[in-house]
Design an enzyme around this catalytic site. Structure first.
Site, PDB file in Angstrom:
ATOM      1  N   TYR A   1       0.879  -1.264  -0.055  1.00 27.84           N
ATOM      2  CA  TYR A   1       0.000   0.073  -0.018  1.00 27.84           C
ATOM      3  C   TYR A   1       0.889   1.131  -0.011  1.00 27.84           C
ATOM      4  CZ  TYR A   1      -3.641  -3.421   1.444  1.00 27.84           C
ATOM      5  OH  TYR A   1      -4.470  -4.413   1.792  1.00 27.84           O
TER       6      TYR A   1
ATOM      7  N   HIS B   1       0.363 -11.747   1.159  1.00 26.52           N
ATOM      8  CA  HIS B   1      -0.634 -11.215   0.596  1.00 26.52           C
ATOM      9  C   HIS B   1      -1.487 -11.771  -0.462  1.00 26.52           C
ATOM     10  CE1 HIS B   1      -1.749  -6.334  -0.061  1.00 26.52           C
ATOM     11  NE2 HIS B   1      -2.537  -7.181  -0.409  1.00 26.52           N
TER      12      HIS B   1
END
Length: 279
Positions: free
Chosen positions: A54, A112
């Site tokens: 992010y 992830h």
């Protein structure tokens, strides 16, 4: 009182937390984003989810600002890129995340999504980080049932603490098999993007009608809908203070059978196996 969900080791975490996807992408917004996260913490949303992906680490830096001086009350979740998920890559990525987060530990560290590195290598690296105290628990994200089954067959794979997946009324495929599987194995599901993307879900007539009855917003109903499962953790993101307050209040909404039936009619549950939804 803030409702909690138990991780497999018995650790109780807030059922309603805060997401940070798209935070940390613009330096000029960092202060506003950190302030929003702090407000959420004050309102009981002390589980914060971030990732090295992010904002290329910018999100973790925003989180560091938000949790400064109150780290011990926070349950901190971050994620490692699949291309960093090798035996040597995991500890190196974790060190970078710890530095950006300005902390000595991550409470829950997730893969992830699946990449090319063998799962056994990733799990072994996670377990080493646990032993050293750098992480408290580890889990996965965007894993379907077949991935979870493979994980369970790996040495120490059963130590997985959560599976973070896309889940909202327009993305219900996990209800067919993944959600029941995780419940059976006592692995909580963490729902990301619980109000969907780009506002399409929030224009749903069914969600609007239910929202009117509860004097709430469609977004609050979408969050409450996900939280109807006692083993689901929801991580909505908000930067606007009013949205943060609304997200926190969504945890107090209990949907009726009529509400759920109306949502089912407009957003039908899966009739069979669906491919795992991902953003």
């Amino acid at each position: 009182m803030t409702r909690t969900v138990a991780l497999p080791d018995g650790t109780a975490v807030p059922a309603l937390g805060q997401g940070t996807w798209h935070m940390g992408e613009r330096g000029s917004a960092a202060k506003t984003e950190a302030t929003a996260l702090r407000l959420g913490i004050d309102l009981g949303m002390t589980l914060i989810d971030t990732a090295e992906m992010y904002g290329n680490g910018g999100s973790e830096e925003v989180v560091a600002q938000a949790i400064a001086g109150q780290r011990d009350k926070i349950f901190l979740v971050s994620k490692v890129y699949p291309h960093n998920a090798s035996r040597d890559g995991v500890p190196a990525a974790c060190e970078r995340s710890l530095k950006r987060l300005n902390t000595d530990r991550i409470d829950l560290y997730l893969l992830h999504w699946r990449g090319s590195h063998p799962l056994a290598e990733t799990v072994a690296a996670f377990e080493k980080l646990k032993e050293s105290g750098k992480i408290r628990d580890w889990g996965v994200s965007n894993f379907d049932v077949s991935d979870m089954q493979e994980l369970m067959g790996i040495k120490q794979g059963a130590a997985c603490a959560t599976n973070q997946v896309l889940y909202h009324p327009d993305s219900r495929g996990i209800e067919h098999d993944l959600l029941p599987w995780c419940l059976q194995h006592r692995i909580p599901v963490m729902a990301y993007s619980p109000v969907g993307q780009a506002g399409r879900l929030l224009r749903s007539a069914a969600l609007r009608d239910v929202a009117k009855r509860h004097e709430a917003t469609p977004a609050q109903i979408a969050i409450a809908w996900g939280l109807r499962h006692p083993h689901v953790i929801s991580i909505p993101k908000a930067v606007d203070p009013e949205h943060v307050r609304q997200n926190a209040a969504a945890g107090d909404i209990t949907l009726t059978e009529q509400d759920l039936a109306e949502i089912d009619a407009a957003h039908p549950p899966p009739r069979g196996k669906q491919s795992l939804g991902m953003l």
